[in-house]
Scaffold this active site. Structure first.
Site, PDB file in Angstrom:
ATOM      1  CG  HIS A 185      -0.356   0.007   2.524  1.00 45.23           C
ATOM      2  ND1 HIS A 185       0.165  -1.135   3.114  1.00 45.23           N
ATOM      3  CD2 HIS A 185      -0.155   1.006   3.427  1.00 45.23           C
ATOM      4  CE1 HIS A 185       0.642  -0.837   4.300  1.00 45.23           C
ATOM      5  NE2 HIS A 185       0.474   0.452   4.518  1.00 45.23           N
TER       6      HIS A 185
ATOM      7  CE  LYS B 299       3.948   6.487   3.810  1.00 45.43           C
ATOM      8  NZ  LYS B 299       3.686   6.051   5.195  1.00 45.43           N
TER       9      LYS B 299
END
Length: 343
Positions: free
Chosen positions: A198, A202
């Protein structure tokens, strides 16, 4: 998406011609070889320095066994002994029907075996099976690699990734039970693979923002929010290069939409209610629960009870009301998992 590549290896011109016409019609890019030596010359390295590079990268080979010079058995053996990475999926298409030859071909590395004359619908079905195998092989390797990269780059631990994965499958099962449906096994499978990824976006967020020991500024938060878009873009580019988008559909949904809100006030697209994919709605709650109960560089961990109250308070605003109900039914199992898989 780039066309999948097939090498047709057969010494009969008529067979190669027929296969070439069919395969082109089905959307494949075709290469041809008239004998075993030509197959080896086309796809196998001839110098030690070339061991990391194949001359032609093909996804599948349709291989005859009875060819002049180097036959199909020797080709299979050389491919099995030479490839140091994912080898092509090999379908033997031969007039040889005896069981010993079939077993020998499979033992030498063939993935499937068909006899001549072949049925068109059968070949098409077997190639579709080969495509699924090819796609899942790439997908599994890709998921493992990105999960580990996210774990090493992010301030979040590998246990966070593992917990969100387990929470998501657990919650999905209870959700299906709540709405009176049998669990969708294919959905659970896809969710199991999607949940750990998910936050892959990042990987592209600056380290000083990820590890900042305090609140983010408005500008920093806008940069942080882009991790959903970056992650989805990574997936789109990879899926376009390797296979049809359907194999990454659920992962893409989770990555892009796990910060959407039921009331439409989330990001990146401001989707609301059932516009948000079910997979993302489930992961959103699981990620929130684990974030609240975990220590971060910018905050201390809160209790299970605090997290439950926060999630219940977000029913119908941040979270899907039915998913919150499902969570409430099994919140004690979340606590048990949280305690078992500690950081």
């Amino acid at each position: 998406m780039a066309n999948l590549k097939i090498l047709v290896a057969d010494d009969e011109d008529s067979v190669r011609y027929s296969l070439k016409r069919l395969l082109k019609k089905w959307g494949y890019e075709i290469y041809e070889a008239q004998d075993g030596q030509e197959v080896i010359n086309m796809i196998l390295p001839s110098e030690p320095v070339q061991l990391m590079e194949k001359k032609i990268h093909v996804n599948f080979i349709i291989l005859d066994l009875k060819m002049p010079g180097i036959d199909g058995f020797e080709v299979l053996e050389k491919i099995s002994n030479t490839f140091i990475e994912r080898k092509p999926y090999i379908i033997v298409l031969s007039g040889i029907e005896d069981k010993d030859s079939i077993v020998k071909a499979l033992e030498l590395g063939a993935d499937d075996y068909m006899t001549k004359p072949f049925e068109i619908h059968e070949l098409k079905a077997r190639l579709k099976a080969a495509e699924r195998h090819h796609a899942l092989e790439i997908k599994d390797s890709f998921i493992l690699m990105l999960s580990k990269m996210t774990e090493f780059k992010s301030f979040e631990t590998g246990k966070h990734i593992e917990r969100v994965q387990k929470f998501a499958v657990l919650l999905a099962k209870e959700y299906f039970h709540l709405i009176g449906k049998e669990p969708d096994i294919s959905f659970l499978y896809e969710l199991h693979h999607a949940a750990p990824l998910h936050d892959i976006g990042k990987l592209l967020i600056p380290e000083q923002i990820l590890s900042k020991p305090g609140p983010l500024s408005a500008n920093e938060f806008e940069i942080m929010k882009m991790h959903t878009v970056y992650g989805a873009r990574m997936l789109s580019e990879i899926s376009e290069e390797t296979m049809s988008f359907e194999y990454f559909k659920t992962i893409h949904e989770v990555v892009l939409h796990h910060h959407e809100r039921w009331d439409g006030k989330g990001y990146p697209e401001g989707l609301k209610e059932e516009q948000i994919p079910l997979s993302a709605r489930i992961v959103s709650l699981c990620d929130t629960y684990d974030a609240i109960t975990s220590k971060r560089v910018y905050k201390d961990a809160q209790s299970h009870e605090f997290a439950v109250n926060e999630i219940l308070a977000g029913k119908g605003t941040q979270f899907d009301p039915e998913i919150v109900e499902a969570f409430e039914n099994i919140q004690h199992l979340f606590k048990q998992l949280r305690e078992k898989f500690t950081d």
